[in-house]
Scaffold this motif. Structure first.
Motif, PDB file in Angstrom:
ATOM      1  N   SER A  44       0.815  -1.222   0.000  1.00 54.19           N
ATOM      2  CA  SER A  44       0.000   0.000   0.000  1.00 54.19           C
ATOM      3  C   SER A  44       0.844   1.267   0.000  1.00 54.19           C
ATOM      4  N   GLY A  45       2.136   1.146   0.330  1.00 53.59           N
ATOM      5  CA  GLY A  45       3.020   2.314   0.308  1.00 53.59           C
ATOM      6  C   GLY A  45       3.529   2.754   1.669  1.00 53.59           C
ATOM      7  N   LYS A  46       3.244   1.995   2.717  1.00 54.75           N
ATOM      8  CA  LYS A  46       3.680   2.399   4.058  1.00 54.75           C
ATOM      9  C   LYS A  46       5.209   2.479   4.162  1.00 54.75           C
ATOM     10  N   SER A  47       5.891   1.411   3.771  1.00 55.71           N
ATOM     11  CA  SER A  47       7.348   1.380   3.906  1.00 55.71           C
ATOM     12  C   SER A  47       8.009   2.424   3.018  1.00 55.71           C
ATOM     13  N   THR A  48       7.462   2.652   1.835  1.00 53.85           N
ATOM     14  CA  THR A  48       8.007   3.685   0.950  1.00 53.85           C
ATOM     15  C   THR A  48       7.870   5.055   1.598  1.00 53.85           C
ATOM     16  N   THR A  49       6.717   5.315   2.202  1.00 55.66           N
ATOM     17  CA  THR A  49       6.512   6.587   2.900  1.00 55.66           C
ATOM     18  C   THR A  49       7.545   6.772   3.996  1.00 55.66           C
ATOM     19  N   ILE A  50       7.769   5.731   4.780  1.00 55.69           N
ATOM     20  CA  ILE A  50       8.717   5.827   5.880  1.00 55.69           C
ATOM     21  C   ILE A  50      10.134   6.074   5.360  1.00 55.69           C
ATOM     22  N   ARG A  51      10.497   5.405   4.272  1.00 58.60           N
ATOM     23  CA  ARG A  51      11.839   5.623   3.704  1.00 58.60           C
ATOM     24  C   ARG A  51      12.008   7.058   3.215  1.00 58.60           C
ATOM     25  N   VAL A  52      10.960   7.624   2.633  1.00 59.19           N
ATOM     26  CA  VAL A  52      11.024   9.022   2.208  1.00 59.19           C
ATOM     27  C   VAL A  52      11.171   9.940   3.419  1.00 59.19           C
ATOM     28  N   LEU A  53      10.407   9.673   4.469  1.00 59.18           N
ATOM     29  CA  LEU A  53      10.460  10.510   5.667  1.00 59.18           C
ATOM     30  C   LEU A  53      11.807  10.418   6.362  1.00 59.18           C
ATOM     31  N   LEU A  54      12.466   9.268   6.258  1.00 55.57           N
ATOM     32  CA  LEU A  54      13.783   9.096   6.880  1.00 55.57           C
ATOM     33  C   LEU A  54      14.904   9.633   5.994  1.00 55.57           C
ATOM     34  N   GLY A  55      14.575  10.098   4.810  1.00 51.02           N
ATOM     35  CA  GLY A  55      15.600  10.603   3.916  1.00 51.02           C
ATOM     36  C   GLY A  55      16.414   9.523   3.247  1.00 51.02           C
ATOM     37  N   LEU A  56      15.899   8.297   3.250  1.00 47.87           N
ATOM     38  CA  LEU A  56      16.594   7.185   2.602  1.00 47.87           C
ATOM     39  C   LEU A  56      16.233   7.080   1.128  1.00 47.87           C
ATOM     40  N   MET A  57      15.216   7.818   0.728  1.00 51.03           N
ATOM     41  CA  MET A  57      14.708   7.735  -0.636  1.00 51.03           C
ATOM     42  C   MET A  57      14.132   9.103  -1.004  1.00 51.03           C
ATOM     43  N   LYS A  58      14.390   9.539  -2.215  1.00 52.66           N
ATOM     44  CA  LYS A  58      13.882  10.841  -2.666  1.00 52.66           C
ATOM     45  C   LYS A  58      12.535  10.662  -3.349  1.00 52.66           C
ATOM     46  N   ALA A  59      11.583  11.489  -2.957  1.00 51.20           N
ATOM     47  CA  ALA A  59      10.255  11.429  -3.575  1.00 51.20           C
ATOM     48  C   ALA A  59      10.339  11.875  -5.021  1.00 51.20           C
ATOM     49  N   THR A  60       9.442  11.351  -5.845  1.00 50.21           N
ATOM     50  CA  THR A  60       9.368  11.770  -7.241  1.00 50.21           C
ATOM     51  C   THR A  60       8.769  13.166  -7.344  1.00 50.21           C
ATOM     52  N   SER A  61       7.730  13.414  -6.576  1.00 45.81           N
ATOM     53  CA  SER A  61       7.110  14.745  -6.539  1.00 45.81           C
ATOM     54  C   SER A  61       6.319  14.866  -5.251  1.00 45.81           C
ATOM     55  N   GLY A  62       5.748  16.043  -5.046  1.00 42.56           N
ATOM     56  CA  GLY A  62       5.015  16.296  -3.816  1.00 42.56           C
ATOM     57  C   GLY A  62       5.917  16.896  -2.763  1.00 42.56           C
ATOM     58  N   HIS A  63       5.393  16.978  -1.552  1.00 45.39           N
ATOM     59  CA  HIS A  63       6.087  17.679  -0.474  1.00 45.39           C
ATOM     60  C   HIS A  63       6.109  16.812   0.778  1.00 45.39           C
TER      61      HIS A  63
END
Length: 312
Positions: A44-63
């Motif tokens: 559903s995207g939970k782990s991806t969200t957490i990785r973005v919030l931890l700065g381990l992954m850069k979001a494609t777009s959005g804030h």
């Protein structure tokens, strides 16, 4: 409410991997000092969200913001203010649990050694054993103790009790409550609904990379139906046809009438009034559990059901 009250805030967050949109406009806010349940099935995207919030992954777009800062640009500074526990902990097999706690503690600005000693006792962990001799549950305890002992402002917990037995799960819940009394904010992602229900002030449920509902459990329950079991002296007049009532079933029980039905929150008072006129012997009103709220948001839409039936 100003942004300064939000420890976590995302707006329209997207993350694309090739042809896959892991996040598709995700909106999420976590307020200072709250426990926020973050729910959704695998994928559903939970782990991806957490990785973005931890700065381990850069979001494609959005804030995305963490303490009002960009987690991708300011990850080292932000990591000093938070502690993270993953669902599958990887530690150094040749080191002891105590040595791992020292290393993990060094990544935080401050560790409360007295609290850490109390956590080791509460979680019944032998810190002298080597990690290679630990079970999965004991490896999880090391990560939890390290995070809870840190004087962090934010705890990011992703399936934190994976591998723990029910007694240790209860210990974990009490430890989180203790930290919350110190003003710590918690983002809790878990498949254990009872755990989230026991701890969360607010909940966000996501589906296919989007938030489908968010709010307090009380607010979410007010949007769905409660289950009523009642035994009355007489048959309640017009109950089956009453507005807001569904799934009605009744039977005679040795001179009394047993009724079971569901009712939406807006009509509960009127229905209880109807039951009183029939003479209530026993009455139980059960609000929907978090499991029910979760499943309700994952039921296929009627159009989708009709399309599937037509296709079959």
């Amino acid at each position: 409410m100003t942004n300064t009250h939000f420890v976590i805030r995302t707006e329209g967050l997207t993350k694309v991997f090739g042809k896959v949109r892991a996040l598709d406009g995700l909106d999420l806010t976590v307020r200072q000092g709250e426990v926020h349940g973050f729910l959704g099935p695998n994928g559903s995207g939970k782990s991806t969200t957490i990785r973005v919030l931890l700065g381990l992954m850069k979001a494609t777009s959005g804030h995305a913001e963490l303490f009002g800062r960009d987690p991708w640009q300011d990850a080292p500074r932000l990591h000093r203010r938070l502690a993270y526990v993953a669902g599958d902990v990887a530690l150094w097999p040749a080191l002891t649990g105590g040595q791992c706690l020292d290393i993990l503690g060094a990544t935080h600005t401050m560790v409360n050694k007295r609290r850490r000693a109390g956590l080791i006792e509460r979680f019944d962990l032998d810190p002298t054993k080597r990690v290679r001799d630990y079970s999965k549950g004991n490896r999880q305890k090391v990560a939890l103790i390290a995070a809870l002992a840190a004087d962090a402002e934010l705890l990011v917990l992703d399936e934190p009790t994976s591998g723990l037995d029910p007694i240790m799960e209860q210990a974990f819940q009490q430890c989180v409550r203790d930290r919350c009394q110190d003003g710590v904010t918690v983002l809790l992602s878990s498949h254990i609904m009872g755990e989230v229900e026991a701890l969360a002030d607010r909940v966000s449920i996501i589906r296919r990379g989007r938030t489908v509902t968010s709010g307090t459990l009380a607010a979410l329950r007010s949007r769905t139906r409660s289950t009523v079991h009642v035994v009355t002296v007489r048959e309640p007049d017009g109950l089956a046809e009453a507005e807001g009532v569904a799934d009605h079933h009744s039977e005679w029980l040795g001179g009394q009438v047993g009724s079971r039905f569901t009712v939406d929150a807006d009509h509960l008072d009127a229905v209880i009034g109807c039951l009183h006129t029939a003479g209530i012997h026993t009455l139980t009103v059960t609000p929907p559990s978090l499991d029910a709220l979760f499943l309700r948001n994952y039921e296929p839409a009627p159009d989708a059901v009709r399309a599937a039936e037509a296709a079959s």
